[in-house]
Design an enzyme around this catalytic site. Structure first.
Site, PDB file in Angstrom:
ATOM      1  N   SER A 146       0.870  -1.189   0.000  1.00 29.26           N
ATOM      2  CA  SER A 146       0.000   0.000   0.000  1.00 29.26           C
ATOM      3  C   SER A 146       0.901   1.231   0.000  1.00 29.26           C
ATOM      4  CB  SER A 146      -0.857   0.001   1.272  1.00 29.26           C
ATOM      5  OG  SER A 146      -1.465   1.259   1.465  1.00 29.26           O
ATOM      6  N   TYR A 159      -3.250  -1.153  10.146  1.00 24.13           N
ATOM      7  CA  TYR A 159      -3.093  -1.265   8.686  1.00 24.13           C
ATOM      8  C   TYR A 159      -1.712  -0.753   8.270  1.00 24.13           C
ATOM      9  CZ  TYR A 159      -4.365  -0.975   3.722  1.00 24.13           C
ATOM     10  OH  TYR A 159      -4.418  -1.143   2.351  1.00 24.13           O
TER      11      TYR A 159
END
Ligand code: NAP
Length: 254
Positions: A146, A159
């Site tokens: 990401s 996350y």
């Protein structure tokens, strides 16, 4: 090799976690377009993906597994091998996100995200790598990272930690598995149009702010990630390992 051969996956078997929807589904279909049979791993039946893979005249096997809890990953790989003969490509795509302020963040939201995004990705990679080494066959592992593998973000502590972690793991696995002919790379998507970003895209102010900051001026489409995956899964990327490819509309360049 011709260009067509460099991107040909005919006869290969690709295992994709989270292949039911979103980026995982798009990547599974792109792999099938390139000739691979697909093994989808996830908690729910993947009938739509199965239909679309079979419409491409490729085989699809679904393996039920909740990656938020510990699993017997050797058993998962064993099921894939029983159904499809082998695993040549692993895409660790399944991922979840929990959004809460740091001051209120719950331990369960830490544990679940880390289990799906990082721990399961490692132990599935280990099981698939053991299988590849046993066969003496080359292989490909691609992890989905990401832009929060590089940036801190806000309100997404587990996350961000998991996505920083997956980049470190990508490099470690690349180092250790290179002698076995297994390459390990990651793709870092920016803001893509999937359920994962639905809340952001439905917030008009936040959505406008994000688009203003993206040099290409829009969210990405899942198909635009799948083309990067094809490169990393195919013979074309034979000398690429330990890399992180950003597919982010220029976000990280800004
Ligand atoms: P998504 O649309 O929310 O889909 C997530 C996938 O992961 C689904 O197939 C889901 O299965 C699967 N999954 C969720 N929990 C699972 C569990 N406990 N066990 C096994 N599978 C599970 O997400 P996405 O946008 O396609 O994201 C895919 C990956 O890209 C994730 O790793 C995400 O962090 C990463 N990413 C996405 C973006 C973005 O903008 N979309 C940006 C950066 C990184 P079910 O369908 O059965 O629920």
């Amino acid at each position: 090799m011709t260009v067509a051969q460099l991107f040909d996956l005919t006869g290969k078997v690709a295992m994709v976690t989270g292949a039911r929807r979103g980026l995982g589904q798009a990547m599974a279909l792109a792999l099938a377009d390139a000739g691979a049979d697909i093994v989808g791993v996830g908690p729910n039946p993947m009938d739509g993906t199965a239909r679309e893979v079979e419409a491409r005249n490729r085989g699809f096997t679904g393996i039920a597994a909740d990656l938020a809890v510990p699993n017997d990953f050797a058993e998962i790989v064993g099921k894939a091998v029983a159904a499809s003969g082998r695993v040549d490509i692993l895409v660790n795509n399944a991922g979840i996100i929990r959004r809460t302020d740091v001051l209120d963040f719950a331990e369960t939201d830490w544990d679940e995200v880390m289990q799906v995004n990082l721990k399961s990705a490692f132990f599935l990679s280990q099981a698939v790598a053991r299988h590849m080494v046993e066969r003496g066959a080359a292989g490909r592992i691609v992890n989905i990272a990401s832009i929060l593998s590089f940036q801190g973000g806000v309100r997404v502590p587990s996350y961000t930690a998991s996505k920083h972690g997956i980049v470190g793991l990508t490099r470690l696995l690349a180092n250790e598995l290179a002698p076995h002919g297994i390459t390990v790379n990651a793709i870092a998507p920016g803001y893509m149009e999937t359920d994962n970003t639905e809340a952001l895209r439905n917030d008009a102010d936040r959505s406008r702010q994000l688009i203003e900051r993206i040099p290409l001026g829009r969210f990405g489409r899942a198909e635009e990630l799948a083309t990067a995956l094809l490169f990393l899964a195919a013979p074309a990327s034979g000398y690429v390992t330990g890399s992180v490819v950003t597919v982010d509309g220029g976000w990280m360049a800004r």
